[in-house]
Design an enzyme around this catalytic site. Structure first.
Site, PDB file in Angstrom:
ATOM      1  N   HIS A 168      -6.616  33.906  16.328  1.00  0.00           N
ATOM      2  CA  HIS A 168      -7.855  33.429  15.713  1.00  0.00           C
ATOM      3  C   HIS A 168      -8.390  34.456  14.731  1.00  0.00           C
ATOM      4  O   HIS A 168      -8.421  35.659  15.040  1.00  0.00           O
ATOM      5  CB  HIS A 168      -8.920  33.167  16.771  1.00  0.00           C
ATOM      6  CG  HIS A 168      -8.714  31.912  17.558  1.00  0.00           C
ATOM      7  ND1 HIS A 168      -9.762  31.215  18.110  1.00  0.00           N
ATOM      8  CD2 HIS A 168      -7.600  31.216  17.878  1.00  0.00           C
ATOM      9  CE1 HIS A 168      -9.291  30.142  18.758  1.00  0.00           C
ATOM     10  NE2 HIS A 168      -7.974  30.135  18.637  1.00  0.00           N
ATOM     11  N   HIS A 180      -9.595  17.252  24.910  1.00  0.00           N
ATOM     12  CA  HIS A 180      -9.177  18.416  24.133  1.00  0.00           C
ATOM     13  C   HIS A 180     -10.390  19.098  23.481  1.00  0.00           C
ATOM     14  O   HIS A 180     -11.423  18.483  23.300  1.00  0.00           O
ATOM     15  CB  HIS A 180      -8.193  17.933  23.065  1.00  0.00           C
ATOM     16  CG  HIS A 180      -7.900  18.928  21.992  1.00  0.00           C
ATOM     17  ND1 HIS A 180      -8.453  18.852  20.718  1.00  0.00           N
ATOM     18  CD2 HIS A 180      -7.115  20.020  21.992  1.00  0.00           C
ATOM     19  CE1 HIS A 180      -7.991  19.854  19.993  1.00  0.00           C
ATOM     20  NE2 HIS A 180      -7.188  20.578  20.719  1.00  0.00           N
ATOM     21  N   LYS A 183      -3.634  28.868  27.528  1.00  0.00           N
ATOM     22  CA  LYS A 183      -3.081  28.693  26.182  1.00  0.00           C
ATOM     23  C   LYS A 183      -1.835  29.563  26.088  1.00  0.00           C
ATOM     24  O   LYS A 183      -1.909  30.792  26.237  1.00  0.00           O
ATOM     25  CB  LYS A 183      -4.108  29.099  25.130  1.00  0.00           C
ATOM     26  CG  LYS A 183      -3.613  29.053  23.703  1.00  0.00           C
ATOM     27  CD  LYS A 183      -3.216  27.653  23.264  1.00  0.00           C
ATOM     28  CE  LYS A 183      -4.436  26.818  22.968  1.00  0.00           C
ATOM     29  NZ  LYS A 183      -4.071  25.442  22.520  1.00  0.00           N
TER      30      LYS A 183
END
Lengths: 435, 435
Positions: B40, B331, B204
């Site tokens: 990110h 999601h 993740k």
């Protein structure tokens, strides 16, 4: 409602709650219309649903009038007291518990379908939505997401028919007369088109030998060139009969509705059909959709809010149509104005309503709503909903009392077109396929 | 609106109309979270949508902040002026015309999907629904059909992460610290569970060799016995890698999310999978449903109102789940409170929401709504919506200005986790499958 939700609710104004639910069975005059099973009895049964809030509003619904439906509605109706008319999930959960004895929170729709359960939900859901419209001071189509068209197109719904009922029902014969020949059916079509302006034509079939019925269609096509035609033998034909007839339909029909009586057979027909196949008989619940899609058995689904679970479910079914490339049309049974208003409101909101909808309305003469049949003025075969909030119709209590008395007096408790037909032909059997 | 509908409207009170639509791109602080593509960036992009009526109400929406989304929203926003906030069909038609240059009245969803179009509809639809709730003086979940539960369960969303961003973003490092070892990931889980009470855990993945990531899961399972676990490698594995790993997942996972990167590959995995397969990557639009069903490729669909077309579309997707026996979960991308409120309202209304939903919310520190993050108090990992009509949140204009300035200043216009990762590893490639 538990604490956290009550917390949210506490900051907004008090909501009306359901205080009473009434279900009144009614019977109205019905002409001797022929179909694959037999002939319509002199009285058609329906139920009128009233859902009343503690601030005096009344939401209306209209559903089937047979004993099974009345029993399901009776089991559920008292459970709805105390609900908020916006709480469609609460309604659904209550009906699941009362009618099916199972929780709504289950994962899947049963593959065998849940038509009776969905019908009970639908009967009340329309009344809840009518209340939502009244509370929000908006026509129902606005509650349902807004109109994509200004009127809903309906089709002429032709029936072979006898001149009058076998036994005197205590009211004069209808003014449509006998319709058993090609010429009589062309006359019936002409009256339908002239009085209502219909631009599509559907023939209820499965009554006579298919070749005779096709000749009727040809006579109509000759008299009304360019009008889309459909035929619906109500599953009265075998797969092999349908195969033999198929070449005769080419260039004649818009779609072929329910030639055969099961989804498996429809899958067989789809393999050789040169026309779109439509159904309101073999794919009648969301649990049937997976097999329908797997077999590629249908190209057009006829929605019907009365048994698909209500107006929201009808919109959802139309959404499935967009996803799976299925055309969307609309089915009808004998009905009065509450149903017609509901059909019209939802029809305004479905972007892929690709065909003129069925309605039996021209065959009826009675009404249960204030202002009677004048609420519904067809223009070029199409209808706008009655004006005003919600459904736009209110109950005519005198008419309701009359129609309920007719129910009590007529003695019919379950539609039986085959039994009625045996009054004319004692050896009548309604086995399918007939041809 | 044409005559007949205007006739109905004339008998009810005047409705508020959309007078202005504003879309403000924002950027908020985001930690260096790792995934299959990279890491990110220091700023996550979103757009804040304001739909204002001529009587001064403001409905809110939150969507993606990339240039494609902003372009689509800009094309559509002025077309919405004059609409009634209840007219979701009108909204949809306007966005179809503005974004896709095609009419809404088309028959089918494109098989290739329409994610960008559906995303643009969704961004405005939430704001329209917020307005509906405000006008009706009801929380949004009531507008959506009523709550079937009192709180929506969310899951702990674990990420491998760096201690801090490579370049100084002008704000101090987050307080989660580095998480690159099994022990650090167990610590991360502990903080998530202790602070939020989450009862489900999602990792993740796709960052390290799969066997390393499975060992992380095993360490978490040992520290938190009985907590349902999931892993999401974001399509980072090949079919053969997935086949090799499958036995290791038995008894460990609740479901396996997007091991592979295409629907065809998912169909291959489904043939040997001993676990439910879930997706938010390969089935992301209604046009993908037919092939998904045909391949029997998925057992769980992760809804996301941001790209499935809005909150009503999310409910419809859940209905498909009931029909086709697909489990329903939810999601998340990096998001703020407007999205979290919308997710929570719709989550309350979905009867078959069978799994705790994803949320990135614990990873964020900023807010754009009045009252900030205190609007959202997780109890045992579950959330009730903020109280009040509509979404229950209002815009904090000072915060919006700050977040917009961050957008202007940060220079990021399209999320690019791979580019960011190359600051740490210049040879980084984000090709899939990675393993």
């Amino acid at each position: 409602m538990k604490r956290s939700i009550a917390g949210a609710a506490a900051t907004v104004s008090r909501r009306p709650r359901i205080a009473d639910v009434r279900v009144t069975p009614i019977a109205f005059r019905d002409p001797p219309l022929l179909n694959v099973v037999g002939v319509h009895e002199p009285w058609a049964l329906r139920s009128i649903i009233e859902v009343e809030t503690d601030d005096g509003r009344i939401g209306l619904g209209e559903s089937y009038g047979d004993l099974e439906t009345l029993g399901n509605l009776a089991r559920a109706q008292k459970q709805l007291v105390g609900l908020d008319p916006f709480d469609l999930n609460g309604l659904t959960a209550k009906v699941y518990e009362a009618v099916a004895g199972q929780p709504f929170a289950g994962q899947t729709f049963p593959p065998a379908g849940d038509k009776a359960l969905a019908s009970a939900i639908a009967a009340f859901e329309v009344a809840f939505l009518d209340l939502q419209g009244q509370i929000a001071d908006r026509p129902l189509y606005e509650i349902l997401g807004g109109a994509v068209r200004e009127r809903v197109a309906y089709s002429a719904y032709l029936f072979y028919k006898f001149k009058q009922h076998k036994d005197d029902p205590g009211y004069p014969p209808d003014d449509w007369g006998e319709a058993l020949t090609h010429a009589q059916m062309v006359d019936q079509t002409r009256r339908m088109v002239e009085e209502y302006g219909f631009g599509s034509i559907k023939l209820k079939a499965g009554v006579f030998e298919p070749d005779f019925e096709i000749d009727t269609l040809r006579a109509i096509a000759k008299a009304f060139p360019g009008y889309p035609l459909r035929i619906d033998p109500n599953g009265g034909w075998s797969v092999e009969t349908t195969r033999r007839l198929m070449p005769k339909f080419e260039g004649l029909l818009e779609y072929l509705e329910d030639p055969v009586n099961s989804l498996d057979e429809a899958g067989e027909v789809a393999k050789f059909s040169t026309l779109p196949l439509a159904t309101n008989m073999v794919t009648v619940a969301f649990g049937h959709i997976p097999k329908t899609v797997r077999l590629n058995a249908m190209q057009v689904i006829l929605t019907d809010h009365h048994y698909w679970g209500g107006l929201r479910a009808t919109q959802t079914l139309a959404h499935y149509g967009r996803t799976f490339g299925l055309g969307i049309s609309m089915h009808s049974n004998s009905h009065l104005g509450i149903s017609l208003a509901a059909m019209t409101h939802v029809g305004l909101t479905i972007p892929n309503l690709a065909y003129a909808c069925d309605t039996h309305y021209p065959w009826q003469v009675e009404e249960v709503v204030e202002g009677g049949r004048a609420n519904f003025r067809f223009e070029k075969g199409a209808l706008a909903p009655p004006p005003g909030p919600g459904l736009g119709v209110r109950l005519d209590r005198a008419a309701l009392a009359t129609l309920h008395k007719q129910y009590v007096d007529c003695g019919i408790r379950k539609r039986d077109d085959a039994k009625e037909m045996r009054k004319y032909r004692p050896d009548w059997k309604s086995d399918r396929p007939r041809f």
